[in-house]
Each structure stands twice: as structure tokens, then as C-alpha cells.
Enzyme design. Structure first.
Site, PDB file in Angstrom:
ATOM      1  N   CYS A 183       0.828  -1.208   0.000  1.00 42.14           N
ATOM      2  CA  CYS A 183       0.000   0.000   0.000  1.00 42.14           C
ATOM      3  C   CYS A 183       0.867   1.263   0.000  1.00 42.14           C
ATOM      4  CB  CYS A 183      -0.881   0.029   1.242  1.00 42.14           C
ATOM      5  SG  CYS A 183      -1.859  -1.445   1.447  1.00 42.14           S
TER       6      CYS A 183
ATOM      7  N   ARG B 143       5.127   0.381  -5.968  1.00 41.61           N
ATOM      8  CA  ARG B 143       4.970  -0.547  -4.844  1.00 41.61           C
ATOM      9  C   ARG B 143       3.927  -1.628  -5.150  1.00 41.61           C
ATOM     10  NH1 ARG B 143       6.493   2.617  -0.018  1.00 41.61           N
ATOM     11  NH2 ARG B 143       5.069   1.449   1.299  1.00 41.61           N
TER      12      ARG B 143
ATOM     13  N   TRP C 102      -2.934  -2.590  -1.641  1.00 35.78           N
ATOM     14  CA  TRP C 102      -2.505  -3.913  -2.114  1.00 35.78           C
ATOM     15  C   TRP C 102      -3.213  -4.889  -1.189  1.00 35.78           C
ATOM     16  CZ3 TRP C 102       0.841  -5.639  -5.974  1.00 35.78           C
ATOM     17  CH2 TRP C 102       1.283  -6.958  -5.867  1.00 35.78           C
TER      18      TRP C 102
ATOM     19  N   ASN D 152      -1.601   1.784   6.144  1.00 31.10           N
ATOM     20  CA  ASN D 152      -0.716   0.723   5.627  1.00 31.10           C
ATOM     21  C   ASN D 152      -0.337  -0.152   6.801  1.00 31.10           C
ATOM     22  OD1 ASN D 152      -0.688   2.102   3.282  1.00 31.10           O
ATOM     23  ND2 ASN D 152       1.491   2.633   3.330  1.00 31.10           N
ATOM     24  N   GLY D 153      -0.232  -1.455   6.547  1.00 30.09           N
ATOM     25  CA  GLY D 153       0.202  -2.361   7.612  1.00 30.09           C
ATOM     26  C   GLY D 153      -0.924  -3.307   7.979  1.00 30.09           C
TER      27      GLY D 153
ATOM     28  N   GLU E 132      18.760 -21.552 -11.088  1.00 32.04           N
ATOM     29  CA  GLU E 132      18.364 -20.150 -10.893  1.00 32.04           C
ATOM     30  C   GLU E 132      19.596 -19.278 -10.592  1.00 32.04           C
ATOM     31  OE1 GLU E 132      16.015 -18.384 -11.585  1.00 32.04           O
ATOM     32  OE2 GLU E 132      16.129 -16.631 -10.294  1.00 32.04           O
TER      33      GLU E 132
ATOM     34  N   LYS F 275      20.692 -16.165 -12.912  1.00 32.30           N
ATOM     35  CA  LYS F 275      20.856 -14.813 -12.372  1.00 32.30           C
ATOM     36  C   LYS F 275      22.207 -14.256 -12.785  1.00 32.30           C
ATOM     37  CE  LYS F 275      17.859 -14.046 -11.655  1.00 32.30           C
ATOM     38  NZ  LYS F 275      16.461 -14.284 -11.715  1.00 32.30           N
TER      39      LYS F 275
ATOM     40  N   GLU G  91      22.443 -13.532 -16.605  1.00 30.21           N
ATOM     41  CA  GLU G  91      21.594 -12.407 -17.026  1.00 30.21           C
ATOM     42  C   GLU G  91      22.257 -11.055 -16.812  1.00 30.21           C
ATOM     43  OE1 GLU G  91      18.046 -13.434 -14.564  1.00 30.21           O
ATOM     44  OE2 GLU G  91      16.968 -12.750 -16.331  1.00 30.21           O
TER      45      GLU G  91
ATOM     46  N   HIS H 227      28.834 -37.549 -15.557  1.00 31.06           N
ATOM     47  CA  HIS H 227      28.359 -38.133 -16.817  1.00 31.06           C
ATOM     48  C   HIS H 227      28.704 -37.250 -18.017  1.00 31.06           C
ATOM     49  CE1 HIS H 227      26.413 -41.296 -14.614  1.00 31.06           C
ATOM     50  NE2 HIS H 227      25.866 -40.392 -13.815  1.00 31.06           N
TER      51      HIS H 227
ATOM     52  N   LYS I 134      11.374  -7.164 -19.038  1.00 32.66           N
ATOM     53  CA  LYS I 134      10.736  -7.643 -17.805  1.00 32.66           C
ATOM     54  C   LYS I 134       9.539  -8.526 -18.122  1.00 32.66           C
ATOM     55  CE  LYS I 134      10.472  -7.750 -13.369  1.00 32.66           C
ATOM     56  NZ  LYS I 134      11.414  -8.691 -12.759  1.00 32.66           N
TER      57      LYS I 134
HETATM   58  C1  F6R Z   1      14.766 -13.990 -15.074  1.00 32.99           C
HETATM   59  C2  F6R Z   1      13.372 -13.732 -15.381  1.00 32.99           C
HETATM   60  C3  F6R Z   1      12.777 -14.480 -16.524  1.00 32.99           C
HETATM   61  C4  F6R Z   1      11.274 -14.710 -16.299  1.00 32.99           C
HETATM   62  C5  F6R Z   1      10.639 -15.322 -17.540  1.00 32.99           C
HETATM   63  C6  F6R Z   1       9.181 -15.634 -17.308  1.00 32.99           C
HETATM   64  O1  F6R Z   1      15.236 -13.201 -14.026  1.00 32.99           O
HETATM   65  O2  F6R Z   1      12.735 -12.938 -14.766  1.00 32.99           O
HETATM   66  O3  F6R Z   1      13.440 -15.684 -16.742  1.00 32.99           O
HETATM   67  O4  F6R Z   1      11.114 -15.550 -15.205  1.00 32.99           O
HETATM   68  O5  F6R Z   1      10.757 -14.450 -18.613  1.00 32.99           O
HETATM   69  O6  F6R Z   1       8.493 -14.494 -16.934  1.00 32.99           O
HETATM   70  P1  F6R Z   1       7.199 -14.544 -16.027  1.00 32.99           P
HETATM   71  O7  F6R Z   1       7.581 -15.073 -14.714  1.00 32.99           O
HETATM   72  O8  F6R Z   1       6.715 -13.133 -15.989  1.00 32.99           O
HETATM   73  O9  F6R Z   1       6.233 -15.457 -16.742  1.00 32.99           O
END
Ligand code: F6R
Length: 602
Positions: free
Chosen positions: A2, A27, A75, A99-100, A478, A482, A485, A501, A597
């Protein structure tokens, strides 16, 4: 999460509120509202969805002359995102925003209901405004009524109240939720963080826990448990983006640090002493279901892969995981006894959405796990569980992944309860471990500093292997994702037992192996796999609660009594390692090259 804004002065108030709320959009929110008192008249507007909806609703309204104004983005936590549940909440002649979480709201609500007070929303917040008006019957002044009300509240709150009983005043209180007061001559502003007041106020005071008071034209009075306090104002920063980052260098860094807090939000109202409960769907969703298929991409695929171990182990339910872009064209064999789960941070990923549509056409029931309400994937699914991570700005996902993993863990336990595959004492162990997770996610200065120092040794070489077993294998995937990327270095995740293997052929001193070595799961097996690599002169960075003499570098994690608690702590280590290596390489970690994103194309 929020957002709060408030203003008292002569300027046009609606635009100040809407602009301020816009600054807090990052947020995350699902409804918004404003309330204004001017010339003793109370006006309010609320809308669900985007702020644009509220802008449209208030188009023909302007406020002139002196007045007080409060605004809020909500939220949803207690109660669905509806207009009734949106703030501000009205009593008979007062409005509140908050908020909270008021932990003892049910107790206060019961008392007030017994006295005949009617509640209209499902929120915890509404108790504050009714409590105030109830106190105001007997108190000598509205401020005394407000003080008595604040004294009753337990939990976290940043709250603003306006009332026709004191039409030139904003009452405020703060405990465990952030709020500041901004000053510009006689004009006074309130906000949850700097960005709404940058460019408006020139000085600011950050409220401390337990402080409360009131603002009246040009005068602000501040109190705490010991009486009146002096306000020590400070100059306000002028850069908005910097303000949104709350002092962190990158949004990604801020989001790593936020994980502990958002995890509590993810669990709220769902992790109960007795087990797991989801308001979002009826248990009949699982009628006739004998298997689960999860479809996702990238980081979301990794959280799903970790969950596949939990679904089979805890819920004793067959669970297959598919990369959405592969699933779409493999002509999958689907039966209606399978629940189709999609995991997506954005809810807009084209491959995942199409996979969901295919499953629906085949007659499967669907559930999505998503961070964005009303996204395409949420709308397309029969049911949805929101991860409540708040908006994630860093392109490399961190808190979204953490909250997905938590929701999936909770879901595996929920199904285990439903199918009676997990005894009561085991449920208690899982719940206890879940409640320990926020602590495991706290980033200690010492740890961050150590990773910062270590990172300088990992800027060259010909690649990284992240290795782990069981749920630590998806975490290795993962960790590697990270790193690649944001650092643009080559990194692979591998199941540790698979190295011999084939991939072990690459082992030499210039190959960096990041070994996830939890103590609660397959420690000895993992140790043997790392020994094999060490014997071939690979450079080993071991992450473990147990010191490991063959490691070239070592990051010590805490001893825990559940693998998932170790999972989350090691996750933070891999995120910080990727961040620190990439910062040293001079990369913009929030906007890595070639990445977006939300991937809405195939
Ligand atoms: C990596 C990352 C991507 C997403 C992927 C799927 O840091 O964010 O690998 O996970 O593009 O995206 P969503 O989760 O939005 O379906």
C-alpha cells in the site's frame, strides 16, 4: 504494497494526491482512493484497478482553498480488491487510510459490533475509524479520541485520519510501517516514502515507531509514549529514482533486501497454526485430480521445478514440469484428471499464456500463481494465488522467485492436508519452517560484505557451474541464470550427481564451481560430488553451514532444521554473488542488455 499520501494547505489537492500516488505505483496496488475536506465538506472517491480509473472518476472535481486531503493505494491483504475494501474508509464523519496490519482488529471489531457499530468492508483498517468515532463521544477533544484509539492498536500501521470534528487537521500515527512528513512553509505533506514529496516539500521528518500527532495549518505536533517531542527536520533529496531505491544502488539490490518482508505478506492469512488455507479457491478445485502439470518459463520454471520435489514428497501427487515454449508444440497428452498450474511473475508471458489456453481447450482445470492481479494469465485461469511480492523493477527476478517458491511450498502442504498424505506432526514441522523463512531471508551486513569481497576473484575464468541436488538443483539453475543475465558471464546449473556423466570433462582451475551444500539434505552425497570436482582442480566456492576443507572459498550459511529454510538462505547468497560480480564488471544490473521484464512475444 500500500501507499499513503496526505496534504494540508491551500493548493489544489486532488492533483497533489493523484500525482503522489502515481509516484508510489511502483509498490504495486489493486485499488486507490482519496478523501478531501474543504469548507467543512467531506468528499471522497475510490476505484479498483489502475490510478487512471480514479483520475477518470475525479475528472470534473477540483478543490480550491484551504483544506486537508488523504490518498491511498491498496494492495489487498484482508479482503478482496473491491471498491468497498479500498481506502479511505468512512465512519460517520471521518475517513481513515492505513498501511500495515492491525493484528488485534478482530478483537476491536467484536467490541464495536457489540456496541452496535456496523462494518461495511472486510478490512482490518475499518476498525480504526470506528474506534476513533466511538472514543470521540466521550473524549474532550478529537486528538484525545485519536490518541486513545492509537493506544488500542497492535501490529503495524502508518495511518492518517481526517474528520469533520476537526476539519482543518490531519491526525497521524506510525508503528512498523514507514511514513514521513514533508514541509514547505505552511504546507504539510505526508507520504510512505520520499518520492511523492520530492519537488514539493524541501524538508522532511521520518516518523519513528510509536510516534503520533496532528498537523493543522502550519503547525505539526508530535508525541510518543513519553509526551511531546521536537521535530528534527532534514533536507530532502531531489532525485526521484534515487528516492524510490530507498538508498540502495539498484532496484535489484533493494528487492533482494525486501524478500524477508514480502515473504511475511505472502504467508499472511494463509499460513495458520493448524495448516495452510487459501481464500482464493474452494477445495473442490482438487476434486478428481490425480496429477499436477506446471508450465512456466525462465525463473518461474525454476521455482516450479523446485516445487515438483515438494508436490511428490509432501502431497504424494504426481507432478510434471514443462517449459512453456516446449510444451506448446510437443502435442502433449493431457487428461482432465490433471490440474494445470502456470507460474508467472508478470502474468503476461506469451508462451505460458498460450500453454494455459491449450490446457483449457483440452478440458483441464487451471490454477495460476502470479504476482500481478488481473493479468492475462490470472484472468484466463479458473483460480489464482497472488504471490504478493510487490512490483519488481529489476529485470532479473529475485523476490518474485522467492515468493513463487513459497506459494508452491504452501500449495504442496495444502494438497497434502487435503489428501491426508501428511501426518499432523509433519504439518507442524512444515509450518514452523515456513514461519522461520523471513528470518532466513534477512541480509546481514557481514554476509553482504563477504560476498562483495569474494566477488573480485570471479571476474575472469571460462565459466561457472552451479551445482546442487534435489531442490537445490533448481536453485543451482536459478543461481546460474541470475549470474548470466546480469554479468554476461557463462554459467550453467547442473544436478551435482550428473557432473560425472560428461560436464566434469570441463573441470580445471579456471572453471568456477559454486556448490550448494545444505546440511539438511543429501549432504554426504553432495560432498562426494564436490570432492570429485576438487580432485580435478576445479575452483570451488562452497555455500554451506558446514566448513568444507577442500573449498577454495567458503560462504557459511546458518544451520537450519528444514531444507526449505536452507534453500531460501542460499538463494540470497547466489543473488548477492550475481549482483556483486556484475557491479564490479560495471554492468547496469537493473536493465541488462537484451532482456525485458515482461516477454509478451513468442
Ligand atoms: C529472469 C526472469 C525471466 C522470467 C521469464 C518468465 O530473471 O525474470 O526468466 O522468469 O521471462 O516471466 P514470467 O515469470 O513473468 O512469466
Amino acid at each position: 504494497m500500500c501507499g499513503i499520501v496526505g496534504y494540508i494547505g491551500h493548493k489544489e489537492k486532488k492533483e497533489i494526491l493523484l500525482d503522489g500516488l502515481q509516484e508510489l505505483e511502483y509498490r504495486g496496488y489493486d485499488s486507490a482512493g482519496i478523501a478531501i475536506i474543504e469548507d467543512g465538506t467531506l468528499k471522497h472517491f475510490k476505484e479498483i484497478g489502475k490510478l487512471e480509473n480514479l483520475r477518470q472518476k475525479t475528472k470534473s472535481y477540483t478543490s480550491n482553498g484551504f483544506g486537508v486531503a488523504i490518498g491511498h493505494t491498496r494492495w489487498a491483504t484482508h479482503g478482496k480488491p473491491t471498491e468497498l475494501n479500498a481506502h479511505p474508509h468512512l465512519g460517520e464523519y471521518s475517513f481513515i487510510i492505513h498501511n500495515g496490519i492491525i493484528e488485534n482488529y478482530q478483537e476491536i471489531k467484536n467490541e464495536l459490533t457489540a456496541e452496535g457499530v456496523q462494518f461495511v468492508s472486510q478490512t482490518d483498517t475499518e476498525v480504526i475509524v470506528h474506534s476513533f468515532e466511538n472514543e470521540n463521544h466521550t473524549a474532550k477533544t478529537p486528538f484525545e479520541a485519536f490518541t486513545n484509539t492509537v493506544k488500542k492498536l497492535e501490529g503495524a500501521y502508518a495511518t492518517l485520519l481526517v474528520t469533520k470534528a476537526a476539519p482543518n487537521t490531519i491526525f497521524f500515527a506510525k508503528s512498523r510501517s514507514p511514513m514521513l512528513i514533508g514541509f514547505d512553509g505552511d504546507d504539510v505533506y505526508f507520504a510512505s516514502s520520499d518520492s511523492p514529496v520530492i519537488g514539493k516539500a524541501n524538508e522532511v521528518y521520518y516518523l519513528e515507531d510509536g510516534e503520533y500527532g496532528y498537523a493543522k495549518s502550519g503547525e505539526v505536533k508530535l508525541f510518543d509514549a513519553n509526551g511531546e517531542r521536537k521535530i528534527s527536520k532534514q533536507a530532502l533529496a531531489t532525485d526521484k529514482v534515487l528516492a524510490q531505491k530507498d538508498g540502495y544502488r539498484f532496484f535489484m539490490e533493494k528487492e533482494i533486501y525486501e524478500q524477508s518482508r514480502v515473504m511475511s505478506e505472502t504467508m499472511m492469512g494463509r499460513v495458520l497454526d493448524s495448516g495452510i488455507d487459501f481464500d482464493e479457491f474452494d477445495k473442490s478445485l482438487f476434486d478428481g485430480i490425480y496429477a499436477i502439470k506446471i508450465c512456466a518459463c525462465g525463473t518461474s520454471y525454476h521455482s516450479a521445478l523446485a516445487a515438483s520435489y515438494l508436490f511428490e514428497r509432501i502431497a504424494k501427487m504426481r507432478c510434471d514440469i514443462e517449459i512453456a515454449s516446449e510444451f506448446r508444440y510437443k502435442e502433449p497428452f493431457l487428461t482432465d484428471k490433471t490440474l494445470f498450474i502456470t507460474v508467472s511473475q508478470s502474468g503476461e508471458t506469451a508462451d505460458t499464456l498460450e500453454a494455459l489456453k491449450m490446457a483449457k481447450r483440452a478440458g483441464l482445470k487451471s490454477l495460476s500463481i502470479c504476482n500481478v492481479d488481473n493479468s492475462s494469465i490470472v484472468r484466463e485461469s479458473d483460480a489464482a494465488i497472488l504471490t504478493r511480492a510487490g512490483i519488481e523493477k529489476g529485470v532479473a527476478s529475485t523476490k518474485a522467485f522467492a515468493t513463487q517458491a513459497m506459494v508452491l511450498w504452501m500449495l504442496s502442504l495444502y494438497i497434502g492436508q487435503l489428501r491426508n498424505t501428511i501426518p499432523k506432526d509433519k504439518i507442524e514441522i512444515e509450518i514452523d519452517a515456513m514461519l522461520h523463512t523471513p528470518k532466513a531471508l534477512v541480509v546481514e551486513d557481514k554476509l553482504h560484505e563477504r560476498i562483495h569481497r569474494l566477488s573480485k576473484r570471479y571476474l575472469h575464468g571460462h565459466g561457472f557451474f552451479f551445482i546442487g541436488r534435489d531442490i537445490f538443483y533448481p536453485l543451482a539453475l536459478e543461481g546460474a541464470l541470475k549470474l548470466k543475465e546480469i554479468s554476461y558471464l557463462h554459467a550453467e546449473g547442473y544436478p551435482a550427481g550428473e557432473m560425472k556423466h560428461g560436464p566434469i570433462a570441463l573441470a580445471d582451475s579456471e572453471l568456477f564451481t559454486i556448490a550448494l551444500m545444505p546440511k539438511t539434505l543429501l549432504y554426504d552425497k553432495m560432498k562426494s560430488n564436490v570432492e570429485e570436482l576438487s580432485a580435478r582442480d576445479a575452483t570451488i566456492l562452497a555455500i554451506s553451514p558446514e566448513t568444507f576443507e577442500l573449498a577454495d572459498d567458503f560462504i557459511q550459511t546458518k544451520h537450519a532444521n528444514h531444507p526449505m529454510v536452507e534453500f531460501f538462505e542460499m538463494m540470497v547468497v547466489t543473488q548477492l554473488l550475481a549482483l556483486e560480480i556484475s557491479v564490479r564488471l560495471g554492468n547496469d544490473v537493473d536493465m541488462p542488455r537484451n532482456l525485458a521484464k515482461s516477454v509478451t512475444v513468442e
